[in-house]
Design a protein around this motif. Structure first.
Motif, PDB file in Angstrom:
ATOM      1  N   MET A   1       0.773  -1.170  -0.056  1.00 57.81           N
ATOM      2  CA  MET A   1       0.016   0.079  -0.091  1.00 57.81           C
ATOM      3  C   MET A   1       0.957   1.068  -0.056  1.00 57.81           C
ATOM      4  O   MET A   1       1.392   1.505   0.971  1.00 57.81           O
ATOM      5  CB  MET A   1      -0.867  -0.132   1.362  1.00 57.81           C
ATOM      6  N   ASN A   2       1.089   1.777  -1.198  1.00 59.01           N
ATOM      7  CA  ASN A   2       1.822   2.885  -1.173  1.00 59.01           C
ATOM      8  C   ASN A   2       1.101   4.379  -0.964  1.00 59.01           C
ATOM      9  O   ASN A   2       1.993   5.387  -0.912  1.00 59.01           O
ATOM     10  CB  ASN A   2       2.418   3.211  -2.702  1.00 59.01           C
ATOM     11  N   LEU A   3      -0.190   4.393  -0.983  1.00 59.31           N
ATOM     12  CA  LEU A   3      -1.029   5.439  -0.668  1.00 59.31           C
ATOM     13  C   LEU A   3      -2.220   4.949   0.297  1.00 59.31           C
ATOM     14  O   LEU A   3      -2.811   3.948  -0.009  1.00 59.31           O
ATOM     15  CB  LEU A   3      -1.431   6.126  -1.728  1.00 59.31           C
ATOM     16  N   ILE A   4      -2.333   5.507   1.210  1.00 57.07           N
ATOM     17  CA  ILE A   4      -3.703   5.177   2.107  1.00 57.07           C
ATOM     18  C   ILE A   4      -4.611   6.134   1.531  1.00 57.07           C
ATOM     19  O   ILE A   4      -4.693   7.294   1.686  1.00 57.07           O
ATOM     20  CB  ILE A   4      -3.331   5.339   3.689  1.00 57.07           C
ATOM     21  N   ILE A   5      -5.866   5.646   1.094  1.00 63.38           N
ATOM     22  CA  ILE A   5      -6.709   6.298   0.417  1.00 63.38           C
ATOM     23  C   ILE A   5      -7.718   6.573   1.750  1.00 63.38           C
ATOM     24  O   ILE A   5      -8.228   5.501   2.220  1.00 63.38           O
ATOM     25  CB  ILE A   5      -7.287   5.613  -0.699  1.00 63.38           C
ATOM     26  N   LEU A   6      -8.135   7.846   1.649  1.00 67.46           N
ATOM     27  CA  LEU A   6      -9.247   8.225   2.753  1.00 67.46           C
ATOM     28  C   LEU A   6     -10.526   8.372   1.916  1.00 67.46           C
ATOM     29  O   LEU A   6     -10.562   8.851   0.846  1.00 67.46           O
ATOM     30  CB  LEU A   6      -8.701   9.357   3.644  1.00 67.46           C
ATOM     31  N   PHE A   7     -11.759   8.328   2.846  1.00 71.41           N
ATOM     32  CA  PHE A   7     -13.084   8.486   2.373  1.00 71.41           C
ATOM     33  C   PHE A   7     -13.625   9.538   3.048  1.00 71.41           C
ATOM     34  O   PHE A   7     -13.121   9.922   4.577  1.00 71.41           O
ATOM     35  CB  PHE A   7     -13.942   7.146   2.613  1.00 71.41           C
ATOM     36  N   GLU A   8     -14.506  10.469   2.469  1.00 70.58           N
ATOM     37  CA  GLU A   8     -15.196  11.391   3.375  1.00 70.58           C
ATOM     38  C   GLU A   8     -15.739  10.727   4.724  1.00 70.58           C
ATOM     39  O   GLU A   8     -15.496  11.558   5.626  1.00 70.58           O
ATOM     40  CB  GLU A   8     -16.462  12.171   2.555  1.00 70.58           C
ATOM     41  N   SER A   9     -16.020   9.741   4.866  1.00 70.84           N
ATOM     42  CA  SER A   9     -16.769   9.022   5.962  1.00 70.84           C
ATOM     43  C   SER A   9     -15.748   8.980   7.191  1.00 70.84           C
ATOM     44  O   SER A   9     -16.136   8.552   8.209  1.00 70.84           O
ATOM     45  CB  SER A   9     -17.497   7.879   5.766  1.00 70.84           C
ATOM     46  N   ASP A  10     -14.418   8.870   6.583  1.00 67.43           N
ATOM     47  CA  ASP A  10     -13.470   8.771   7.684  1.00 67.43           C
ATOM     48  C   ASP A  10     -13.164  10.061   8.675  1.00 67.43           C
ATOM     49  O   ASP A  10     -12.607   9.818   9.606  1.00 67.43           O
ATOM     50  CB  ASP A  10     -12.109   8.342   7.084  1.00 67.43           C
ATOM     51  N   PHE A  11     -13.738  11.229   8.079  1.00 70.27           N
ATOM     52  CA  PHE A  11     -13.431  12.397   8.779  1.00 70.27           C
ATOM     53  C   PHE A  11     -14.226  12.603   9.978  1.00 70.27           C
ATOM     54  O   PHE A  11     -15.494  12.594   9.671  1.00 70.27           O
ATOM     55  CB  PHE A  11     -13.394  13.508   7.852  1.00 70.27           C
ATOM     56  N   THR A  12     -13.661  13.012  11.084  1.00 69.51           N
ATOM     57  CA  THR A  12     -14.479  13.419  12.218  1.00 69.51           C
ATOM     58  C   THR A  12     -14.621  15.114  12.158  1.00 69.51           C
ATOM     59  O   THR A  12     -15.471  15.384  12.997  1.00 69.51           O
ATOM     60  CB  THR A  12     -13.849  12.732  13.673  1.00 69.51           C
ATOM     61  N   ASP A  13     -13.669  15.414  11.480  1.00 70.96           N
ATOM     62  CA  ASP A  13     -13.676  17.036  11.398  1.00 70.96           C
ATOM     63  C   ASP A  13     -13.125  17.069  10.271  1.00 70.96           C
ATOM     64  O   ASP A  13     -12.739  16.422   9.468  1.00 70.96           O
ATOM     65  CB  ASP A  13     -13.476  18.015  12.681  1.00 70.96           C
ATOM     66  N   VAL A  15     -10.133  18.299   9.266  1.00 69.94           N
ATOM     67  CA  VAL A  15      -8.815  17.666   9.251  1.00 69.94           C
ATOM     68  C   VAL A  15      -8.247  16.467   9.913  1.00 69.94           C
ATOM     69  O   VAL A  15      -7.215  16.176   9.837  1.00 69.94           O
ATOM     70  CB  VAL A  15      -7.642  18.976   9.757  1.00 69.94           C
ATOM     71  N   THR A  16      -9.160  15.773  10.541  1.00 66.35           N
ATOM     72  CA  THR A  16      -8.782  14.562  11.374  1.00 66.35           C
ATOM     73  C   THR A  16      -9.728  13.381  10.896  1.00 66.35           C
ATOM     74  O   THR A  16     -10.894  13.486  10.654  1.00 66.35           O
ATOM     75  CB  THR A  16      -9.398  14.767  12.886  1.00 66.35           C
ATOM     76  N   ALA A  17      -8.926  12.321  10.554  1.00 66.00           N
ATOM     77  CA  ALA A  17      -9.435  11.030   9.950  1.00 66.00           C
ATOM     78  C   ALA A  17      -9.181   9.987  10.918  1.00 66.00           C
ATOM     79  O   ALA A  17      -7.995   9.962  11.455  1.00 66.00           O
ATOM     80  CB  ALA A  17      -9.058  10.714   8.548  1.00 66.00           C
ATOM     81  N   VAL A  18     -10.240   9.048  11.162  1.00 71.66           N
ATOM     82  CA  VAL A  18      -9.820   7.999  12.048  1.00 71.66           C
ATOM     83  C   VAL A  18     -10.060   6.508  11.137  1.00 71.66           C
ATOM     84  O   VAL A  18     -11.160   6.440  10.480  1.00 71.66           O
ATOM     85  CB  VAL A  18     -10.872   8.126  13.190  1.00 71.66           C
ATOM     86  N   LEU A  19      -9.138   5.623  11.280  1.00 73.70           N
ATOM     87  CA  LEU A  19      -9.202   4.532  10.537  1.00 73.70           C
ATOM     88  C   LEU A  19      -9.243   3.190  11.570  1.00 73.70           C
ATOM     89  O   LEU A  19      -8.530   3.157  12.461  1.00 73.70           O
ATOM     90  CB  LEU A  19      -7.948   4.241   9.509  1.00 73.70           C
ATOM     91  N   ASP A  20      -9.949   2.250  11.207  1.00 75.76           N
ATOM     92  CA  ASP A  20     -10.347   1.150  11.971  1.00 75.76           C
ATOM     93  C   ASP A  20     -10.476  -0.102  11.063  1.00 75.76           C
ATOM     94  O   ASP A  20     -10.859  -1.093  11.734  1.00 75.76           O
ATOM     95  CB  ASP A  20     -11.345   1.308  13.170  1.00 75.76           C
ATOM     96  N   ASP A  21     -10.268  -0.098   9.943  1.00 71.37           N
ATOM     97  CA  ASP A  21     -10.576  -1.264   9.098  1.00 71.37           C
ATOM     98  C   ASP A  21      -9.130  -1.845   8.531  1.00 71.37           C
ATOM     99  O   ASP A  21      -8.065  -1.458   9.182  1.00 71.37           O
ATOM    100  CB  ASP A  21     -11.512  -0.913   7.827  1.00 71.37           C
ATOM    101  N   ARG A  22      -9.137  -2.407   7.400  1.00 72.42           N
ATOM    102  CA  ARG A  22      -8.048  -3.254   6.854  1.00 72.42           C
ATOM    103  C   ARG A  22      -6.791  -2.247   6.719  1.00 72.42           C
ATOM    104  O   ARG A  22      -5.707  -2.530   6.589  1.00 72.42           O
ATOM    105  CB  ARG A  22      -8.250  -3.732   5.366  1.00 72.42           C
ATOM    106  N   ARG A  23      -7.120  -0.896   6.280  1.00 79.30           N
ATOM    107  CA  ARG A  23      -5.928   0.251   6.119  1.00 79.30           C
ATOM    108  C   ARG A  23      -5.424   0.370   7.770  1.00 79.30           C
ATOM    109  O   ARG A  23      -3.951   0.411   7.700  1.00 79.30           O
ATOM    110  CB  ARG A  23      -6.724   1.394   5.977  1.00 79.30           C
ATOM    111  N   PHE A  24      -6.098   0.403   8.550  1.00 79.10           N
ATOM    112  CA  PHE A  24      -5.629   0.494   9.872  1.00 79.10           C
ATOM    113  C   PHE A  24      -4.725  -0.891  10.364  1.00 79.10           C
ATOM    114  O   PHE A  24      -3.380  -0.800  10.513  1.00 79.10           O
ATOM    115  CB  PHE A  24      -6.699   0.461  11.178  1.00 79.10           C
TER     116      PHE A  24
END
Length: 236
Positions: A1-13, A15-24
């Motif tokens: 994984m050379n880039l961690i792709i974020l989704f809009e649903s990951d963001f709590t505000d 500038v802050t994203a929280v991951l708890d799935d396969r990416r984590f």
């Protein structure tokens, strides 16, 4: 994984994203970071930047995200691909996504088994494999995938508009000219199934303005032909 792709649903505000799935899981087990480290991240269909780890536990990670630059340029290509068998489709989807293809038509052909259209890969897993290709290449822009189960109506009714003002090429090993030199120009490329398009299909594509080309005497599998053709047609 050379880039961690974020989704809009990951963001709590903003500038802050929280991951708890396969990416984590990948970050935790493979990259083994500590708070303060920066990871390469990108927003799906958006910009790329960095994510500073602000907290890390056994089941989730929080990142402060700064997205500052654009994803890589896409290939100026529309790819028409006779639907491969499911196992091969997985690999092909990852390859075309990693190489920058953004418009993909999966089309029918006489030699495409009817059962392929009902495979779980096609029904539920297309985006999953496209995403893996984006992560590999460091890209964020999800390709568009269109399904066309009827060859003749597609070629007669839609394809002339799709291929308009592009170099229209048909990868076909028989009665074909050598592959043209690499050019960064709009291109529509048709690649057949294992065994190739039948003569009727080749004729219909030729009538639509497609020039038959080859890349040598060897007959390649679709998963090999795709990257070989793209690397010959474009200055990648």
């Amino acid at each position: 994984m050379n880039l961690i792709i974020l989704f809009e649903s990951d963001f709590t505000d903003s500038v802050t994203a929280v991951l708890d799935d396969r990416r984590f899981t990948h970050i935790y087990n493979v990259q083994k970071p500590t708070p303060g480290d920066r990871l390469k991240v990108g927003l799906l269909n958006g910009n790329i930047g960095s994510g500073e780890i602000i907290s890390l536990s056994d089941n989730k990670i929080a990142l402060r995200v700064d997205l500052t630059y654009s994803p890589p340029a896409e290939l100026p290509l529309t790819l028409l691909l006779a639907l491969p068998r499911p196992k091969m489709l997985k690999r092909v989807l990852q390859t075309v996504s990693a190489m920058g293809v953004k418009k993909l038509y999966l089309i029918n052909s006489y030699r495409v088994d009817k059962s392929y259209w009902g495979s779980p890969v096609l029904e539920r897993q297309v985006n999953e494999h496209l995403l893996l290709g984006l992560e590999q290449a460091g890209d964020t822009v999800m390709p568009e995938v269109h399904l066309r189960k009827r060859f003749k109506p597609f070629v007669e009714d839609e394809l002339p508009t799709i291929a308009a003002e592009s170099r229209a090429l048909l990868a076909h090993p028989y009665n074909a000219t050598p592959c043209p030199a690499p050019e960064d120009k709009p291109t529509t490329l048709a690649i057949g199934p294992e065994g190739g398009f039948i003569p009727y299909e080749v004729e219909k594509l030729n009538q639509c303005g497609f020039e038959s080309i080859h890349i040598g005497e060897r007959i390649l599998r679709v998963e090999t032909a795709v990257p070989a053709l793209l690397s010959r047609l474009f200055p990648i």
